[in-house]
Design a protein around this motif. Structure first.
Motif, PDB file in Angstrom:
ATOM      1  N   UNK A  13     -21.645  -7.998 -11.641  1.00 32.28           N
ATOM      2  CA  UNK A  13     -20.182  -7.635 -11.825  1.00 32.28           C
ATOM      3  C   UNK A  13     -19.982  -6.291 -12.659  1.00 32.28           C
ATOM      4  N   UNK A  14     -20.978  -5.757 -13.283  1.00 33.04           N
ATOM      5  CA  UNK A  14     -21.229  -4.524 -14.079  1.00 33.04           C
ATOM      6  C   UNK A  14     -21.364  -3.242 -13.145  1.00 33.04           C
ATOM      7  N   UNK A  15     -21.683  -3.748 -11.981  1.00 37.91           N
ATOM      8  CA  UNK A  15     -21.775  -2.310 -10.777  1.00 37.91           C
ATOM      9  C   UNK A  15     -21.438  -2.862  -9.499  1.00 37.91           C
ATOM     10  N   UNK A  16     -21.137  -1.542  -8.830  1.00 37.79           N
ATOM     11  CA  UNK A  16     -20.663  -2.098  -7.424  1.00 37.79           C
ATOM     12  C   UNK A  16     -21.381  -0.926  -6.150  1.00 37.79           C
ATOM     13  N   UNK A  17     -22.381  -0.132  -6.717  1.00 36.01           N
ATOM     14  CA  UNK A  17     -23.211   0.823  -6.099  1.00 36.01           C
ATOM     15  C   UNK A  17     -24.408   0.974  -6.609  1.00 36.01           C
ATOM     16  N   UNK A  18     -25.368   1.740  -5.724  1.00 34.93           N
ATOM     17  CA  UNK A  18     -26.737   2.021  -6.209  1.00 34.93           C
ATOM     18  C   UNK A  18     -27.000   2.489  -7.569  1.00 34.93           C
ATOM     19  N   UNK A  19     -25.981   3.740  -7.854  1.00 38.58           N
ATOM     20  CA  UNK A  19     -25.970   4.254  -9.225  1.00 38.58           C
ATOM     21  C   UNK A  19     -25.756   3.360 -10.372  1.00 38.58           C
ATOM     22  N   UNK A  20     -24.950   2.588 -10.041  1.00 40.20           N
ATOM     23  CA  UNK A  20     -24.416   1.404 -11.140  1.00 40.20           C
ATOM     24  C   UNK A  20     -25.327   0.434 -11.276  1.00 40.20           C
ATOM     25  N   UNK A  21     -26.020   0.127 -10.346  1.00 36.16           N
ATOM     26  CA  UNK A  21     -27.419  -0.751 -10.420  1.00 36.16           C
ATOM     27  C   UNK A  21     -28.260  -0.145 -11.115  1.00 36.16           C
ATOM     28  N   UNK A  22     -28.719   1.159 -11.001  1.00 33.27           N
ATOM     29  CA  UNK A  22     -29.810   1.837 -11.660  1.00 33.27           C
ATOM     30  C   UNK A  22     -29.068   1.942 -13.135  1.00 33.27           C
ATOM     31  N   UNK A  23     -28.009   2.026 -13.704  1.00 33.48           N
ATOM     32  CA  UNK A  23     -27.560   2.015 -14.873  1.00 33.48           C
ATOM     33  C   UNK A  23     -27.848   0.762 -15.686  1.00 33.48           C
ATOM     34  N   UNK A  63     -32.917 -12.536 -13.660  1.00 37.41           N
ATOM     35  CA  UNK A  63     -31.649 -13.408 -13.268  1.00 37.41           C
ATOM     36  C   UNK A  63     -30.457 -12.543 -12.819  1.00 37.41           C
ATOM     37  N   UNK A  64     -30.330 -12.570 -11.408  1.00 42.70           N
ATOM     38  CA  UNK A  64     -29.111 -11.579 -10.982  1.00 42.70           C
ATOM     39  C   UNK A  64     -27.846 -12.231 -10.934  1.00 42.70           C
ATOM     40  N   UNK A  65     -26.912 -12.340 -11.945  1.00 44.05           N
ATOM     41  CA  UNK A  65     -25.759 -12.968 -11.667  1.00 44.05           C
ATOM     42  C   UNK A  65     -24.941 -12.137 -10.848  1.00 44.05           C
ATOM     43  N   UNK A  66     -24.172 -12.988 -10.220  1.00 43.52           N
ATOM     44  CA  UNK A  66     -22.985 -12.328  -9.196  1.00 43.52           C
ATOM     45  C   UNK A  66     -23.799 -11.583  -8.237  1.00 43.52           C
ATOM     46  N   UNK A  67     -25.108 -12.169  -7.906  1.00 42.25           N
ATOM     47  CA  UNK A  67     -25.799 -11.496  -6.684  1.00 42.25           C
ATOM     48  C   UNK A  67     -24.923 -11.466  -5.353  1.00 42.25           C
ATOM     49  N   UNK A  68     -24.082 -12.471  -5.321  1.00 42.69           N
ATOM     50  CA  UNK A  68     -23.412 -12.395  -3.834  1.00 42.69           C
ATOM     51  C   UNK A  68     -22.626 -11.209  -3.836  1.00 42.69           C
ATOM     52  N   UNK A  69     -21.867 -10.722  -4.864  1.00 42.41           N
ATOM     53  CA  UNK A  69     -21.247  -9.491  -5.094  1.00 42.41           C
ATOM     54  C   UNK A  69     -22.141  -8.490  -4.806  1.00 42.41           C
TER      55      UNK A  69
END
Length: 132
Positions: A13-23, A63-69
């Motif tokens: 829930x903290x990110x919605x794209x690859x750059x956000x994942x990296x952050x 642990x990857x929370x909100x992994x479905x998102x």
């Protein structure tokens, strides 16, 4: 030195794209360092440990929370854009390889960014991944 077991939580829930994942992953795995993750190879590299929050070879659980998102956010459309951007940029990227990966993706045979990230994590035998 005793390798301790660490639990790392990333939150989809903290990110919605690859750059956000990296952050997000940088903030949890590389806190207290100046180094930020910005590529798939860089992500793979930090999972070997030895810098950031866990020792080289140390056992960790992610642990990857909100992994479905995340699966949806880093799915077909996002992955298509990722490859198209690499093709548009040209060098240093291997255009033919990116074009092939894009064609595989669009024909249903390629991996999405989410699947690539999962594969990278699972390639590290000292890491347990839990999708929540």
């Amino acid at each position: 030195m005793l390798n301790s077991y660490k639990i790392i939580t990333i939150n989809g829930s903290h990110f919605s794209d690859l750059p956000g994942f990296y952050d997000e992953i940088s903030s949890v795995l590389m806190k207290d360092t100046d180094w930020k993750i910005g590529t798939l190879d860089g992500f793979d590299d930090i999972l070997y440990g030895g810098f950031g929050v866990f020792e080289s070879g140390g056992k960790i659980e992610i642990r990857w929370k909100e992994s479905q998102k995340s699966k949806e956010d880093l799915g077909l459309e996002s992955t298509r854009n990722f490859y198209q951007n690499k093709i548009r940029q040209g060098k240093p990227f291997n255009i033919q390889l990116m074009q092939q990966k894009l064609e595989n993706l669009l024909s249903g045979k390629g991996q999405t960014l989410f699947e690539i990230l999962i594969e990278i994590i699972e390639s590290h035998k000292n890491i347990t991944l839990i999708l929540e």
